[in-house]
Write an enzyme that holds these catalytic residues in place. Structure first.
Site, PDB file in Angstrom:
ATOM      1  N   ASP A  63      76.215  88.541 -29.998  1.00  0.00           N
ATOM      2  CA  ASP A  63      75.810  89.960 -30.040  1.00  0.00           C
ATOM      3  C   ASP A  63      76.049  90.648 -28.686  1.00  0.00           C
ATOM      4  O   ASP A  63      76.492  91.798 -28.641  1.00  0.00           O
ATOM      5  CB  ASP A  63      74.324  90.086 -30.416  1.00  0.00           C
ATOM      6  CG  ASP A  63      74.086  89.878 -31.903  1.00  0.00           C
ATOM      7  OD1 ASP A  63      75.025  90.076 -32.700  1.00  0.00           O
ATOM      8  OD2 ASP A  63      72.955  89.510 -32.271  1.00  0.00           O
ATOM      9  N   LYS A  79      67.059  84.603 -36.051  1.00  0.00           N
ATOM     10  CA  LYS A  79      67.884  84.248 -34.881  1.00  0.00           C
ATOM     11  C   LYS A  79      67.087  83.473 -33.830  1.00  0.00           C
ATOM     12  O   LYS A  79      67.639  82.620 -33.150  1.00  0.00           O
ATOM     13  CB  LYS A  79      68.465  85.515 -34.243  1.00  0.00           C
ATOM     14  CG  LYS A  79      69.502  86.219 -35.119  1.00  0.00           C
ATOM     15  CD  LYS A  79      70.046  87.438 -34.409  1.00  0.00           C
ATOM     16  CE  LYS A  79      70.929  88.248 -35.332  1.00  0.00           C
ATOM     17  NZ  LYS A  79      71.444  89.455 -34.675  1.00  0.00           N
TER      18      LYS A  79
HETATM   19  P1  NAP Z   1      64.159  91.387 -34.473  1.00  0.00           P
HETATM   20  O1  NAP Z   1      64.424  90.146 -33.674  1.00  0.00           O
HETATM   21  O2  NAP Z   1      63.313  91.300 -35.689  1.00  0.00           O
HETATM   22  O3  NAP Z   1      63.513  92.471 -33.441  1.00  0.00           O
HETATM   23  C1  NAP Z   1      63.160  93.730 -33.898  1.00  0.00           C
HETATM   24  C2  NAP Z   1      62.607  94.563 -32.740  1.00  0.00           C
HETATM   25  O4  NAP Z   1      62.454  95.898 -33.224  1.00  0.00           O
HETATM   26  C3  NAP Z   1      61.256  94.133 -32.224  1.00  0.00           C
HETATM   27  O5  NAP Z   1      61.228  94.323 -30.825  1.00  0.00           O
HETATM   28  C4  NAP Z   1      60.281  95.070 -32.914  1.00  0.00           C
HETATM   29  O6  NAP Z   1      59.184  95.436 -32.112  1.00  0.00           O
HETATM   30  C5  NAP Z   1      61.105  96.324 -33.034  1.00  0.00           C
HETATM   31  N1  NAP Z   1      60.737  97.143 -34.211  1.00  0.00           N
HETATM   32  C6  NAP Z   1      60.706  96.758 -35.504  1.00  0.00           C
HETATM   33  N2  NAP Z   1      60.392  97.820 -36.290  1.00  0.00           N
HETATM   34  C7  NAP Z   1      60.199  98.866 -35.460  1.00  0.00           C
HETATM   35  C8  NAP Z   1      59.835 100.222 -35.656  1.00  0.00           C
HETATM   36  N3  NAP Z   1      59.626 100.716 -36.886  1.00  0.00           N
HETATM   37  N4  NAP Z   1      59.720 101.040 -34.576  1.00  0.00           N
HETATM   38  C9  NAP Z   1      59.940 100.558 -33.319  1.00  0.00           C
HETATM   39  N5  NAP Z   1      60.277  99.263 -33.077  1.00  0.00           N
HETATM   40  C10 NAP Z   1      60.416  98.437 -34.125  1.00  0.00           C
HETATM   41  O7  NAP Z   1      65.528  92.055 -34.943  1.00  0.00           O
HETATM   42  P2  NAP Z   1      66.967  91.952 -34.247  1.00  0.00           P
HETATM   43  O8  NAP Z   1      67.693  90.779 -34.758  1.00  0.00           O
HETATM   44  O9  NAP Z   1      66.780  92.091 -32.786  1.00  0.00           O
HETATM   45  O10 NAP Z   1      67.694  93.246 -34.867  1.00  0.00           O
HETATM   46  C11 NAP Z   1      67.295  94.550 -34.499  1.00  0.00           C
HETATM   47  C12 NAP Z   1      68.248  95.570 -35.122  1.00  0.00           C
HETATM   48  O11 NAP Z   1      69.547  95.430 -34.560  1.00  0.00           O
HETATM   49  C13 NAP Z   1      68.422  95.431 -36.631  1.00  0.00           C
HETATM   50  O12 NAP Z   1      68.503  96.700 -37.195  1.00  0.00           O
HETATM   51  C14 NAP Z   1      69.764  94.713 -36.772  1.00  0.00           C
HETATM   52  O13 NAP Z   1      70.398  94.998 -37.999  1.00  0.00           O
HETATM   53  C15 NAP Z   1      70.506  95.338 -35.595  1.00  0.00           C
HETATM   54  N6  NAP Z   1      71.621  94.483 -35.129  1.00  0.00           N
HETATM   55  C16 NAP Z   1      72.871  94.989 -35.219  1.00  0.00           C
HETATM   56  C17 NAP Z   1      73.933  94.233 -34.752  1.00  0.00           C
HETATM   57  C18 NAP Z   1      75.332  94.786 -34.833  1.00  0.00           C
HETATM   58  O14 NAP Z   1      76.261  93.989 -34.711  1.00  0.00           O
HETATM   59  N7  NAP Z   1      75.516  96.074 -34.994  1.00  0.00           N
HETATM   60  C19 NAP Z   1      73.711  92.955 -34.205  1.00  0.00           C
HETATM   61  C20 NAP Z   1      72.404  92.496 -34.122  1.00  0.00           C
HETATM   62  C21 NAP Z   1      71.351  93.259 -34.599  1.00  0.00           C
HETATM   63  P3  NAP Z   1      57.867  94.516 -31.900  1.00  0.00           P
HETATM   64  O15 NAP Z   1      58.292  93.402 -30.997  1.00  0.00           O
HETATM   65  O16 NAP Z   1      56.926  95.458 -31.237  1.00  0.00           O
HETATM   66  O17 NAP Z   1      57.461  94.068 -33.272  1.00  0.00           O
END
Ligand code: NAP
Length: 275
Positions: A84, A48
């Site tokens: 989102d 993204k």
């Molecule tokens: P992203 O851009 O890759 O960001 C992930 C974030 O999570 C980063 O801040 C990372 O921390 C942190 N993280 C990763 N693994 C972790 C762990 N084991 N413990 C603690 N923090 C952790 O991902 P994203 O697009 O924001 O998505 C995040 C989540 O939201 C995903 O599960 C996605 O499926 C969900 N989501 C759901 C919807 C919905 O419509 N329901 C929409 C969007 C996203 P660091 O910066 O420290 O690496």
């Protein structure tokens, strides 16, 4: 849920998943999408942020969030949006009965989804937004990007080691990390940090209940998984592509299809579907 709602709206469209193994392939796929007669597309984790730079125009909300999850292809030009945040606010209001105005909110994570949540809560006039992340620089960069728009909202960044008290006092806790996507994952925060009366929304929806939802429910908090947000952000994307002033994408059709698909997925994976 997309194809179900296209049928209901009488649109001769089909939604197809395209696997993108790495960022080089992302460039190739996006060039192809630009050239072919696609109406639009969604981008999911982890592309993204990269998509932001590949668009010809980016809506202000997506720029502030630092992430594009929806692209509208208009005359070969890629117009980037982020639905989102809208999806999150819609589900908080309609499914959780929660309005962020004057509330204290904790967001776990600082990636694309956390960025969208952060922007939505600033625009929704939250009193305080606390970003809790492992990489503090990433969270600080997010706050800096919104600096000029904060008005009366206090924004702060904490590590997990410092966050217990702020989490315990918050009105709303959002999990915007992937922690909990796998069945054997732990909750990103312990149950002892949460309390009755709090609203807890885990963006994860693949596991039911998610580890965070189970932990929050065990202490009497009002907990929700991310299915409502998934449906609302998807419906908002269809609203953009359909571009009709008269017709709002019917969320109920998408919910019914998403629930059915999730049940099939849980059955196939042998996951106990207790929701
Ligand atoms: P992203 O851009 O890759 O960001 C992930 C974030 O999570 C980063 O801040 C990372 O921390 C942190 N993280 C990763 N693994 C972790 C762990 N084991 N413990 C603690 N923090 C952790 O991902 P994203 O697009 O924001 O998505 C995040 C989540 O939201 C995903 O599960 C996605 O499926 C969900 N989501 C759901 C919807 C919905 O419509 N329901 C929409 C969007 C996203 P660091 O910066 O420290 O690496």
């Amino acid at each position: 849920m997309h194809n179900a709602v296209y049928r209901r709206l009488g649109l001769d469209w089909v939604y197809v998943p395209l696997e993108v193994p790495n960022e080089t392939d992302l460039l190739r796929v996006v060039s192809a999408l630009r050239a072919l007669p696609f109406v639009g597309f969604n981008i999911t984790m982890p592309y993204k942020q990269a998509m932001l730079t590949l668009c010809d125009e980016v809506a202000m909300l997506a720029q502030m969030a630092g992430a594009v999850n929806t692209v509208h292809v208009v005359d070969g030009r890629l117009i980037g949006y982020n639905t989102d945040g809208r999806g999150l606010l819609e589900t908080l209001q309609n499914d959780c009965g929660f309005m962020p105005e004057a509330k204290s909110v904790v967001v776990l994570g600082a990636g694309g989804a956390a960025g969208a949540a952060f922007v939505s809560f600033v625009l929704g006039k939250a009193a305080r937004i606390t970003l809790v992340n492992r990489d503090l620089d990433r969270a600080e960069a997010l706050v800096d990007r919104m600096g000029g728009h904060l008005r009366n909202t206090i924004a702060e960044v904490l590590s997990y080691d410092e966050a217990e008290e702020r989490v315990s006092r918050a009105d709303l806790i959002i999990n915007a990390t992937p922690a909990g996507m796998k069945t054997d994952d732990d909750s990103p925060i312990p149950a002892s940090w949460m309390r009755p009366g709090q609203t807890v929304l885990d963006m994860i929806y693949q596991v039911r209940p998610t580890p965070l939802v189970a932990a929050a429910q065990s202490v009497g908090a009002n907990a929700f998984d991310g299915l409502g947000m998934l449906i609302s952000q998807a419906a908002t994307a269809v609203d953009i592509w359909h571009n009709s002033a008269q017709v709002r994408t019917p969320r109920d059709v998408m919910r019914e299809a998403a629930e059915a698909e999730l049940r099939d997925f849980h059955n196939a994976e042998g996951i106990d579907d207790r929701a």
